[in-house]
Write an enzyme that holds these catalytic residues in place. Sequence first.
Site, short mmCIF file in Angstrom:
data_model
loop_
_atom_site.label_atom_id
_atom_site.label_comp_id
_atom_site.label_asym_id
_atom_site.label_seq_id
_atom_site.Cartn_x
_atom_site.Cartn_y
_atom_site.Cartn_z
N LYS A 1 -13.43 3.55 16.27
CA LYS A 1 -13.26 4.99 16.53
C LYS A 1 -13.70 5.83 15.33
O LYS A 1 -14.10 6.98 15.49
CB LYS A 1 -11.81 5.29 16.92
CG LYS A 1 -10.76 4.84 15.90
CD LYS A 1 -10.33 5.93 14.96
CE LYS A 1 -9.32 5.44 13.95
NZ LYS A 1 -8.76 6.53 13.12
N ASN B 1 -1.71 7.80 1.62
CA ASN B 1 -1.25 8.81 2.56
C ASN B 1 -0.57 8.18 3.77
O ASN B 1 0.57 8.50 4.13
CB ASN B 1 -2.45 9.65 2.97
CG ASN B 1 -2.11 10.81 3.86
OD1 ASN B 1 -2.69 10.97 4.93
ND2 ASN B 1 -1.18 11.65 3.45
N ASN C 1 -12.83 11.38 8.69
CA ASN C 1 -14.20 11.01 8.97
C ASN C 1 -14.96 12.15 9.65
O ASN C 1 -16.12 12.41 9.34
CB ASN C 1 -14.24 9.74 9.84
CG ASN C 1 -13.76 8.52 9.09
OD1 ASN C 1 -14.49 7.92 8.31
ND2 ASN C 1 -12.49 8.15 9.30
N ALA D 1 -1.70 10.79 9.49
CA ALA D 1 -0.57 10.49 8.60
C ALA D 1 0.32 11.70 8.33
O ALA D 1 1.56 11.60 8.38
CB ALA D 1 -1.10 9.92 7.28
N GLY E 1 0.83 -1.20 0.00
CA GLY E 1 0.00 0.00 0.00
C GLY E 1 0.86 1.25 0.00
O GLY E 1 1.97 1.25 0.57
N GLY F 1 0.32 4.90 4.14
CA GLY F 1 1.40 4.00 3.73
C GLY F 1 2.68 4.75 3.42
O GLY F 1 3.78 4.30 3.76
N PHE G 1 -10.26 -2.90 -0.07
CA PHE G 1 -9.45 -3.41 -1.18
C PHE G 1 -8.57 -4.60 -0.81
O PHE G 1 -7.88 -5.15 -1.67
CB PHE G 1 -8.54 -2.28 -1.71
CG PHE G 1 -9.28 -1.06 -2.18
CD1 PHE G 1 -10.55 -1.16 -2.72
CD2 PHE G 1 -8.71 0.19 -2.05
CE1 PHE G 1 -11.24 -0.02 -3.15
CE2 PHE G 1 -9.38 1.33 -2.48
CZ PHE G 1 -10.64 1.22 -3.03
#
Length: 377
Positions: A233, A40, A298, A182, A37, A42, A125
């Site tokens: 969360k 962002n 989120n 990130a 992956g 990764g 994915f």
Amino acid sequence: MLAPKLGSSLIQHSFRRFSSSSKLNINMAPKKVCIVGSGNWGSAIARLVGFNAERLPGRFEKNVSMWVFEEEVDGRKLTEIINTDHENVKYLPGRTLPKNIIAIPDIAEAAADADFLIFVLPHQFIKRACAPLIGKLKPGATGLSLVKGFAILPGGGIKLISDLISEEMGIPVSVLMGANLANEVADEKFCETTIGARDSEVGSDLKLLFQTENFRVTVVSDTQTVEICGALKNIVACAAGFCDGLKMGDNTKAATIRLGLKEMMKYGDTFYPGGNASTYFESCGVADLITTCYGGRNRRVSEAFVTRKKSIVDLETEMLNGQKLQGPETAAEVNYVLAAKGLEAEFPLFTAVHKICIGELQPEKLLDSLKNHPAHH
């Protein structure tokens, strides 16, 4: 650059620790690492892993392969950009990746002979992306999931992503979750994280691979609780975003976060009994919950859902630059399980978030789930 900020004391301590360990075999081959992956998160993680792999040649191979879903950016292949310019210009612009991070578009080639596979891609994915790896991994390989969410079972219901990866790949899988936005990790701002590893030696290796002066790692054996915190969360963060969009104020948002944590703990006790309550107070629990409810995607999209009156799908496309939103989907997955067991009333916040996301409930009705919460009875 990352290296000057990361003090040599950590590396020297690591060498002293291993040189004095009776378990260390000085002829042991360095472990090869593959990051599965390159979004962002990764790419942010690649900065840490690349740095430590190069600085600990006795433990890890210098070059770290990173599977990149190939796409074009301004007429150039993303893998070419990463390997030439050492920057993921689409998902982590403005931050340099270590030169020993090697972008590879073929997942089987990237994972070939890897001892550690770090899975860090949207949970939707996982199955499709990792299908080419089945039966092709190195014997003795181990996985680490940084994936937040649940896997949906074909007949309904959910399972932990680590269990899905373990069953599909035939390898043991540990987890890493924490208050780790990130971009802040990439900018080397101080934070903590939690690794859940049942095997203490694997936990020690993973701590060496990830820990820096500004990214501090705690290892616990309670892997299931670590993982469910990382998924649940995001549901609470949606509720926090609705609070922000409705301008309910800080007190209401604080109550939302607290009641959300209560539901997270109840969910763990109900569906994954035997966990340690103290794990919820590690970075993977309360710290990740707080940072996600104030700074995560989120929360941001959920706030816009209220203020801009657009669908979650449209906002995801407009606001996230190809990234995926996890809270609404996780809320749907969890609600399926709660509804099947007649437990929706015991988890009113989780239930309200799901119904708001699918248009069955107006955001203003979130307050009802808070005012009448079982925690107040």
